[in-house]
Design a protein around this motif. Structure first.
Motif, PDB file in Angstrom:
ATOM      1  N   THR A 571       0.839  -1.205   0.000  1.00  0.00           N
ATOM      2  CA  THR A 571       0.000   0.000   0.000  1.00  0.00           C
ATOM      3  C   THR A 571       0.870   1.249   0.000  1.00  0.00           C
ATOM      4  O   THR A 571       0.417   2.331   0.352  1.00  0.00           O
ATOM      5  N   GLY A 572       2.145   1.082  -0.419  1.00  0.00           N
ATOM      6  CA  GLY A 572       3.046   2.222  -0.441  1.00  0.00           C
ATOM      7  C   GLY A 572       2.640   3.262  -1.464  1.00  0.00           C
ATOM      8  O   GLY A 572       2.604   4.464  -1.175  1.00  0.00           O
ATOM      9  N   ASP A 573       2.350   2.821  -2.699  1.00  0.00           N
ATOM     10  CA  ASP A 573       1.939   3.754  -3.755  1.00  0.00           C
ATOM     11  C   ASP A 573       0.428   3.805  -3.921  1.00  0.00           C
ATOM     12  O   ASP A 573      -0.089   4.713  -4.578  1.00  0.00           O
ATOM     13  N   LEU A 574      -0.278   2.812  -3.380  1.00  0.00           N
ATOM     14  CA  LEU A 574      -1.730   2.767  -3.508  1.00  0.00           C
ATOM     15  C   LEU A 574      -2.346   2.560  -2.126  1.00  0.00           C
ATOM     16  O   LEU A 574      -2.654   1.435  -1.724  1.00  0.00           O
ATOM     17  N   PRO A 575      -2.527   3.640  -1.359  1.00  0.00           N
ATOM     18  CA  PRO A 575      -3.148   3.486  -0.032  1.00  0.00           C
ATOM     19  C   PRO A 575      -4.622   3.136  -0.161  1.00  0.00           C
ATOM     20  O   PRO A 575      -5.289   3.501  -1.130  1.00  0.00           O
ATOM     21  N   LEU A 576      -5.124   2.404   0.815  1.00  0.00           N
ATOM     22  CA  LEU A 576      -6.537   2.055   0.826  1.00  0.00           C
ATOM     23  C   LEU A 576      -7.338   3.150   1.532  1.00  0.00           C
ATOM     24  O   LEU A 576      -6.885   3.700   2.545  1.00  0.00           O
ATOM     25  N   PRO A 577      -8.526   3.475   1.016  1.00  0.00           N
ATOM     26  CA  PRO A 577      -9.312   4.547   1.636  1.00  0.00           C
ATOM     27  C   PRO A 577      -9.953   4.083   2.945  1.00  0.00           C
ATOM     28  O   PRO A 577     -10.255   2.907   3.121  1.00  0.00           O
ATOM     29  N   ALA A 578     -10.137   5.039   3.818  1.00  0.00           N
ATOM     30  CA  ALA A 578     -10.934   4.828   5.033  1.00  0.00           C
ATOM     31  C   ALA A 578     -12.216   5.637   4.884  1.00  0.00           C
ATOM     32  O   ALA A 578     -12.360   6.421   3.949  1.00  0.00           O
ATOM     33  N   GLU A 579     -13.155   5.410   5.779  1.00  0.00           N
ATOM     34  CA  GLU A 579     -14.393   6.187   5.717  1.00  0.00           C
ATOM     35  C   GLU A 579     -14.075   7.682   5.811  1.00  0.00           C
ATOM     36  O   GLU A 579     -13.349   8.113   6.695  1.00  0.00           O
ATOM     37  N   GLY A 580     -14.567   8.447   4.846  1.00  0.00           N
ATOM     38  CA  GLY A 580     -14.335   9.884   4.839  1.00  0.00           C
ATOM     39  C   GLY A 580     -13.054  10.289   4.123  1.00  0.00           C
ATOM     40  O   GLY A 580     -12.697  11.469   4.121  1.00  0.00           O
ATOM     41  N   THR A 581     -12.346   9.299   3.533  1.00  0.00           N
ATOM     42  CA  THR A 581     -11.103   9.581   2.800  1.00  0.00           C
ATOM     43  C   THR A 581     -11.268   9.163   1.347  1.00  0.00           C
ATOM     44  O   THR A 581     -11.835   8.103   1.063  1.00  0.00           O
ATOM     45  N   ALA A 582     -10.776   9.987   0.437  1.00  0.00           N
ATOM     46  CA  ALA A 582     -10.798   9.670  -0.986  1.00  0.00           C
ATOM     47  C   ALA A 582      -9.364   9.549  -1.476  1.00  0.00           C
ATOM     48  O   ALA A 582      -8.560  10.482  -1.317  1.00  0.00           O
ATOM     49  N   VAL A 583      -9.017   8.383  -2.045  1.00  0.00           N
ATOM     50  CA  VAL A 583      -7.704   8.195  -2.664  1.00  0.00           C
ATOM     51  C   VAL A 583      -7.821   8.658  -4.111  1.00  0.00           C
ATOM     52  O   VAL A 583      -8.551   8.054  -4.904  1.00  0.00           O
ATOM     53  N   LEU A 584      -7.099   9.717  -4.466  1.00  0.00           N
ATOM     54  CA  LEU A 584      -7.252  10.343  -5.773  1.00  0.00           C
ATOM     55  C   LEU A 584      -6.016  10.125  -6.632  1.00  0.00           C
ATOM     56  O   LEU A 584      -4.891  10.054  -6.115  1.00  0.00           O
ATOM     57  N   PRO A 585      -6.198  10.028  -7.960  1.00  0.00           N
ATOM     58  CA  PRO A 585      -5.044   9.921  -8.870  1.00  0.00           C
ATOM     59  C   PRO A 585      -4.211  11.199  -8.850  1.00  0.00           C
ATOM     60  O   PRO A 585      -4.698  12.276  -8.476  1.00  0.00           O
ATOM     61  N   TRP A 586      -2.984  11.087  -9.313  1.00  0.00           N
ATOM     62  CA  TRP A 586      -2.084  12.246  -9.292  1.00  0.00           C
ATOM     63  C   TRP A 586      -2.546  13.345 -10.244  1.00  0.00           C
ATOM     64  O   TRP A 586      -2.227  14.516 -10.040  1.00  0.00           O
ATOM     65  N   TRP A 587      -3.297  12.985 -11.300  1.00  0.00           N
ATOM     66  CA  TRP A 587      -3.724  14.031 -12.231  1.00  0.00           C
ATOM     67  C   TRP A 587      -4.692  15.021 -11.587  1.00  0.00           C
ATOM     68  O   TRP A 587      -4.891  16.133 -12.081  1.00  0.00           O
ATOM     69  N   THR A 588      -5.291  14.639 -10.467  1.00  0.00           N
ATOM     70  CA  THR A 588      -6.238  15.556  -9.819  1.00  0.00           C
ATOM     71  C   THR A 588      -5.539  16.729  -9.126  1.00  0.00           C
ATOM     72  O   THR A 588      -6.190  17.703  -8.761  1.00  0.00           O
ATOM     73  N   VAL A 589      -4.208  16.620  -8.942  1.00  0.00           N
ATOM     74  CA  VAL A 589      -3.486  17.732  -8.316  1.00  0.00           C
ATOM     75  C   VAL A 589      -3.637  18.989  -9.169  1.00  0.00           C
ATOM     76  O   VAL A 589      -3.892  20.089  -8.665  1.00  0.00           O
ATOM     77  N   GLU A 590      -3.490  18.832 -10.488  1.00  0.00           N
ATOM     78  CA  GLU A 590      -3.668  19.968 -11.382  1.00  0.00           C
ATOM     79  C   GLU A 590      -5.120  20.097 -11.838  1.00  0.00           C
ATOM     80  O   GLU A 590      -5.661  21.202 -11.919  1.00  0.00           O
ATOM     81  N   GLY A 591      -5.753  18.961 -12.134  1.00  0.00           N
ATOM     82  CA  GLY A 591      -7.109  19.012 -12.662  1.00  0.00           C
ATOM     83  C   GLY A 591      -8.127  19.514 -11.665  1.00  0.00           C
ATOM     84  O   GLY A 591      -9.043  20.276 -12.024  1.00  0.00           O
ATOM     85  N   TRP A 592      -7.978  19.101 -10.408  1.00  0.00           N
ATOM     86  CA  TRP A 592      -8.952  19.495  -9.382  1.00  0.00           C
ATOM     87  C   TRP A 592      -8.359  20.481  -8.370  1.00  0.00           C
ATOM     88  O   TRP A 592      -9.071  20.992  -7.513  1.00  0.00           O
ATOM     89  N   GLY A 593      -7.062  20.716  -8.444  1.00  0.00           N
ATOM     90  CA  GLY A 593      -6.435  21.648  -7.511  1.00  0.00           C
ATOM     91  C   GLY A 593      -6.359  21.133  -6.098  1.00  0.00           C
ATOM     92  O   GLY A 593      -6.459  21.917  -5.146  1.00  0.00           O
ATOM     93  N   VAL A 594      -6.190  19.813  -5.929  1.00  0.00           N
ATOM     94  CA  VAL A 594      -6.134  19.233  -4.585  1.00  0.00           C
ATOM     95  C   VAL A 594      -4.684  18.986  -4.186  1.00  0.00           C
ATOM     96  O   VAL A 594      -3.768  19.068  -5.004  1.00  0.00           O
ATOM     97  N   GLU A 595      -4.474  18.660  -2.929  1.00  0.00           N
ATOM     98  CA  GLU A 595      -3.158  18.295  -2.431  1.00  0.00           C
ATOM     99  C   GLU A 595      -3.305  17.201  -1.388  1.00  0.00           C
ATOM    100  O   GLU A 595      -4.372  17.034  -0.785  1.00  0.00           O
ATOM    101  N   ASP A 596      -2.223  16.452  -1.201  1.00  0.00           N
ATOM    102  CA  ASP A 596      -2.253  15.340  -0.251  1.00  0.00           C
ATOM    103  C   ASP A 596      -2.540  15.867   1.157  1.00  0.00           C
ATOM    104  O   ASP A 596      -1.881  16.794   1.646  1.00  0.00           O
ATOM    105  N   GLY A 597      -3.550  15.295   1.800  1.00  0.00           N
ATOM    106  CA  GLY A 597      -3.945  15.733   3.125  1.00  0.00           C
ATOM    107  C   GLY A 597      -4.955  16.858   3.137  1.00  0.00           C
ATOM    108  O   GLY A 597      -5.452  17.242   4.206  1.00  0.00           O
TER     109      GLY A 597
END
Length: 817
Positions: A571-597
């Motif tokens: 699960t180093g590169d692919l963490p599993l989601p918990a309730e209330g957490t969304a695991v997003l692809p790296w393209w969403t950093v630019e596409g959606w303007g999100v950041e880790d955490g």
């Protein structure tokens, strides 16, 4: 002097064999590496550049294709134009279960620009026809069921008849995905991705360079790249052979190491020769030969030996490349077809081999001519370590060791392997120079531990401190080989552990089964697949539509973390989601303007919900099943993750999984990531085996050096051994004396070499892979222990012939020498 030189070569040919073998191996190594590298480049150029063979001009980087071909077609000298397009589809092949992913390219309408080589059949001329690569596994006459998807995700199915099979030769990409070739109209019907490049054939009599200039001028207002077909082919080949270039560079580094070891062996060989010929050279000086003439004669012998050995080495290297090409062929990650021998490889081999021999012979030649003629006719005591030469050696060793260590530290911190290689070479040369002071005390300490071995053991321990130069020279020859071997073993083990951890992180699932249907897959699919022999566990995923911050609805997967935890290998590169957490692809950093955490808002049927962001290596957003069904109550079962048992054949299990999945869901696509991971792991094994085998060459050269140095020891101690025989030592005891001494020196050299080699190996791995992700260091204790045992035994065996010679010399003859 010419007759003296030729007579010397004839008289000492047997001893020169050691130098010849060393330089043949080292030069052959370098020439084979360069030849294989050039052959790889030419093979890939021929395969990857096949599409540009018939094109005189290639236009790439096309952003706006409107009117592009019309602008070019009217230029003088243009014979034909092809605006190449491409797309990708899912296809079901008759007789094969499940769907497979195909890369689709258009076929040029003008035969002058058709580059595909057919294994059978013909190229398509109308929509509904397709030619496929051999990897697809279809025969001429088969009808493929092709599935494409529009922007809304709706599936559109059609059929195409296979009219030809294309041979892609040694193209390294041919084995990754199936390839299909259709008319431009068919590409458009299957959702063409737009033109990838424009290929132009010149009319008869037109100069390609002039045509390139005309095309550049005509397209000056467009942001495109215009090259000749040959230039474009070379660019494509360079992008494919990047890893091969790195491999060539790494092998050349080991070639340089082999040359360094060969140089030390040659220096030892000439030291032995000149020690045996001390009186001969002194007599030449006495009868009128100048020191310059004697020195020139020695260097001439070295040049003749080096040139002859280099010629043999070049031939051996080319022969090795021919053998490698015949064994490897084009079905390899580093494809080879035929052999291309660059002139630079031949010239470099001759220059490097001859130059190395001359440089190695300089010091012995100078030493032989700096002794006065009358002094050379009688034995001389070795110069003490505190002499001017000994102090210079100490200073030079420190000046090399300290900067070398600093360079290696910089290489580790900055992830620069070239810094570490340079620092390693400098520091090791410093270690070799300092060996005269460091090795004898250690050998003497070891000698005190074996005093119970009798008179010969006590004499052997005393000899270690009596002539520290000789002891250090003997130990250094073996120290080089042990250090290199240990560095490679430790480096290979750490590289393998790091690479396996990286592969596991990149491919955490062994097999992924996707339904490719709007209605989803039966819930029983996961259970059926889990029952396949060789499958350890299965986890089903759901899929639904969720709207992201950009306002577009996209495919989102729902996973049960508890079930998936037993399937994922990492699960180093692919963490599993918990309730209330969304695991997003790296393209969403630019596409959606999100950041880790950070936080992200996703919208479903019941409105928006906010999740904590975790970035991972996934194609689609991952939520828990509960969170997904809350956003999309109509989510359906879509994907199954599988984990295979350890030790099974992944390809066989994937085939069985494909059959089972295809029988339940005809459109199912099976991705055997375990097979890809195993293939990459196999490539790593092969590369490490090749490099380890080639490094064994350097070790073989080092063992030759041990034999030479022990032979020099016998020559220098001829009178000493004769006196021991006269005092009552038997032949067996003389042999035992040299055997004990060789064992002591070899054992100490082996232990010191293991310590140095482990350090160099870990530094090399840290420099090469430290910036690639998590570094896993591994120390193979069993192999390192075997190295110590083998090196000690090798040193003992190397003493056999010199010991026989010392024992067979009559005491009177030895004392009269």
């Amino acid at each position: 002097m010419f007759r003296v030189i030729t007579a010397g070569l004839r008289a000492h040919a047997a001893r020169l064999v050691a130098s010849t073998i060393a330089i043949v191996i080292a030069v052959g190594f370098v020439v084979a590496t360069l030849t294989i590298g050039a052959t790889t480049r030419s093979t890939v150029l021929e395969a990857v550049g096949a599409r540009y063979v018939s094109a005189d001009v290639v236009v790439t980087g096309i952003q706006d294709p409107a009117g592009l071909d019309a602008d070019v077609a009217g230029l003088p000298g243009v014979g034909a134009v092809d605006l190449a397009t491409s797309t990708s589809v899912q296809a079901v092949v008759p007789g094969r279960s499940g769907a497979q992913f195909l890369l689709v390219d258009s076929v040029a309408e003008d035969p002058a620009l058709r580059w595909q080589q057919l294994a059978e059949g013909a190229l398509p001329d109308r929509p509904g026809e397709v030619a496929v690569s051999e990897r697809v596994g279809a025969d001429v006459g088969d009808v493929l069921t092709v599935a494409t998807y529009d922007e809304e995700g709706r599936e559109d199915a059609s059929q195409a008849t296979v009219v030809g099979v294309v041979d892609l030769g040694g193209d390294p990409s041919a084995g990754i995905n199936g390839r299909a070739f259709v008319t431009p109209e068919q590409v458009a019907a299957w959702g063409g991705l737009g033109p990838s490049e424009l290929r132009i054939a010149a009319a008869d009599g037109t100069d390609p360079d002039s045509l390139v200039a005309d095309v550049r001028a005509a397209l000056a207002d467009r942001d495109v790249e215009v090259r000749t077909g040959e230039e474009q082919a070379e660019q494509e080949a360079a992008s494919v052979t990047g890893d091969a270039e790195i491999l060539t560079t790494v092998l050349l580094v080991f070639g340089a190491v082999a040359l360094l070891v060969a140089g030390l062996v040659i220096a030892n060989t000439f030291a032995v020769l000149l020690a045996q010929r001390t009186r001969e050279l002194a007599l030449l000086r006495c009868i009128g030969a100048t020191s310059r003439q004697v020195r020139r004669s020695v260097l001439a012998e070295a040049a003749a030996t080096g040139l002859g050995a280099s010629v043999l080495g070049v031939g051996a290297g080319i022969g090795l490349a021919v053998l490698a090409s015949a064994l490897v062929g084009t079905d390899s990650p580093v494809p080879l077809a035929g052999v291309e021998v660059p002139l630079s490889a031949v010239v470099l081999g001759l220059v490097v081999g001859t130059g190395t021999t001359l440089l190695a012979a300089l010091a012995p030649a100078r030493a032989a001519t700096r002794i006065a003629p009358l002094a050379a006719l009688r034995p001389l005591d070795p110069a003490p370590l505190r002499s001017r030469g000994g102090l210079l050696r100490l200073a030079a060793g420190l000046l090399l060791l300290v900067p070398g260590v600093l360079l290696m530290a910089g290489g580790v911190v900055g992830g620069e392997i070239l810094f570490s290689v340079g620092g390693g070479a400098l520091s090791f040369l410093g270690v070799v120079l300092l060996a005269q002071r460091a090795v004898p005390p250690v050998v003497a300490a070891a000698g005190r531990l074996v005093r119970s071995g009798g008179v010969t053991a006590r004499l052997a321990g005393g000899n270690a401190t009596r002539n520290p130069r000789r002891t250090a020279a003997t130990a250094t020859a073996l120290l080089i080989g042990v250090t290199l071997t240990t560095a490679m073993v430790v480096g290979a083990a750490s590289t393998r552990a790091t690479a396996q951890a990286e592969l596991t992180a990149q491919y955490p699932t062994d097999v992924v089964v996707t339904g490719n249907t709007e209605d989803g897959v039966p819930a029983s699919l996961a259970e059926r697949l889990a029952a396949v022999d060789g499958v350890r566990a299965a986890a089903g995923l759901q899929a639904g539509g969720v709207t992201g911050p950009d306002g577009y609805e996209g495919w989102t997967l729902g996973v049960d973390p508890a079930a998936a935890a037993g399937v994922l290998r990492s699960t180093g590169d692919l963490p599993l989601p918990a309730e209330g957490t969304a695991v997003l692809p790296w393209w969403t950093v630019e596409g959606w303007g999100v950041e880790d955490g950070g936080r992200v808002t996703l919208t479903g049927d019941d409105g928006p919900r906010t999740f904590t962001v975790a970035l991972g290596d996934t194609d689609y957003p991952l939520l828990t099943v509960g969170d997904l069904t809350a956003l999309d109550p109509d989510a359906v079962a879509d994907t199954v993750w599988l984990r295979l048992d350890d030790g099974v054949d992944p390809a066989a299990v994937v085939d069985e999984v494909t059959d089972v999945a295809g029988s339940i869901v005809p459109t199912a696509a099976v991705t055997g990531l375990a097979s890809e991971r195993a293939a990459l792991d196999e490539v790593l094994d092969v590369l490490l085996l090749v490099v380890t085998g080639l490094l064994g060459v350097a070790v073989l050269i080092a063992l030759i050096g041990v034999g030479n140095t022990l032979a020099l020891s016998v020559v220098e101690r001829r009178q000493e051994n004769g006196l021991l025989r006269a005092l009552g030592l038997t032949r067996g005891q003389v042999r035992g004396l040299l055997a004990w001494e060789a064992t002591l020196v070899a054992g100490v050299a082996a232990v010191l070499g293991v310590v140095l080699g482990a350090g160099y190996g870990l530094v090399g791995v840290a420099s090469l892979l430290g910036d690639q992700g998590e570094l896993v260091l591994s120390f193979p204790w069993l192999q390192v222990g075997a190295i110590v045992v083998v090196a000690t035994v090798a040193g003992l065996l190397a003493s056999v012939l010199p010991a026989r010679r010392a024992a067979r010399t009559p005491p009177v003859a030895a004392l009269a020498a």
